[in-house]
Design a protein around this motif. Sequence first.
Motif, PDB file in Angstrom:
ATOM      1  N   ILE A  81       4.229   3.193  -5.183  1.00 29.85           N
ATOM      2  CA  ILE A  81       3.394   4.374  -5.412  1.00 29.85           C
ATOM      3  C   ILE A  81       2.139   4.002  -6.190  1.00 29.85           C
ATOM      4  N   SER A  82       2.276   3.165  -7.199  1.00 28.99           N
ATOM      5  CA  SER A  82       1.105   2.808  -8.005  1.00 28.99           C
ATOM      6  C   SER A  82       0.100   1.985  -7.195  1.00 28.99           C
ATOM      7  N   LYS A  83       0.566   1.145  -6.279  1.00 26.53           N
ATOM      8  CA  LYS A  83      -0.355   0.363  -5.449  1.00 26.53           C
ATOM      9  C   LYS A  83      -1.130   1.263  -4.509  1.00 26.53           C
ATOM     10  N   TYR A  84      -0.458   2.260  -3.901  1.00 24.80           N
ATOM     11  CA  TYR A  84      -1.156   3.188  -3.013  1.00 24.80           C
ATOM     12  C   TYR A  84      -2.074   4.121  -3.780  1.00 24.80           C
ATOM     13  N   ALA A  85      -1.716   4.480  -5.002  1.00 26.83           N
ATOM     14  CA  ALA A  85      -2.536   5.382  -5.789  1.00 26.83           C
ATOM     15  C   ALA A  85      -3.848   4.716  -6.217  1.00 26.83           C
ATOM     16  N   HIS A  86      -3.839   3.389  -6.442  1.00 25.56           N
ATOM     17  CA  HIS A  86      -5.043   2.685  -6.868  1.00 25.56           C
ATOM     18  C   HIS A  86      -5.993   2.404  -5.713  1.00 25.56           C
ATOM     19  N   LYS A  87      -5.504   2.456  -4.474  1.00 24.25           N
ATOM     20  CA  LYS A  87      -6.357   2.171  -3.321  1.00 24.25           C
ATOM     21  C   LYS A  87      -7.323   3.313  -3.027  1.00 24.25           C
ATOM     22  N   LYS A  88      -6.972   4.523  -3.414  1.00 27.09           N
ATOM     23  CA  LYS A  88      -7.815   5.678  -3.068  1.00 27.09           C
ATOM     24  C   LYS A  88      -8.978   5.809  -3.973  1.00 27.09           C
TER      25      LYS A  88
END
Length: 54
Positions: free
Chosen positions: A47-54
Amino acid sequence: MANILDALGVTNNGQLPTVNVQVEVDNNSILKLAGATFLIGLILIVISKYAHKK
C-alpha cells in the motif's frame, strides 16, 4: 476517601485487592499471530509503495 472505598468493599485498608491471572498460549496461536503480523506487514508495504507513486 480510603474509608469510603473500604466501606464500599472496593479496597481493603486503603489497598486494592490483588488478582492472580494465568495465561496459557500454545505454539499454534503464536504461529498464527506471527503469520498474521507478517501478512499485514506485506500489505502495508504494498500500500505504501502504491501511495507514493501517485
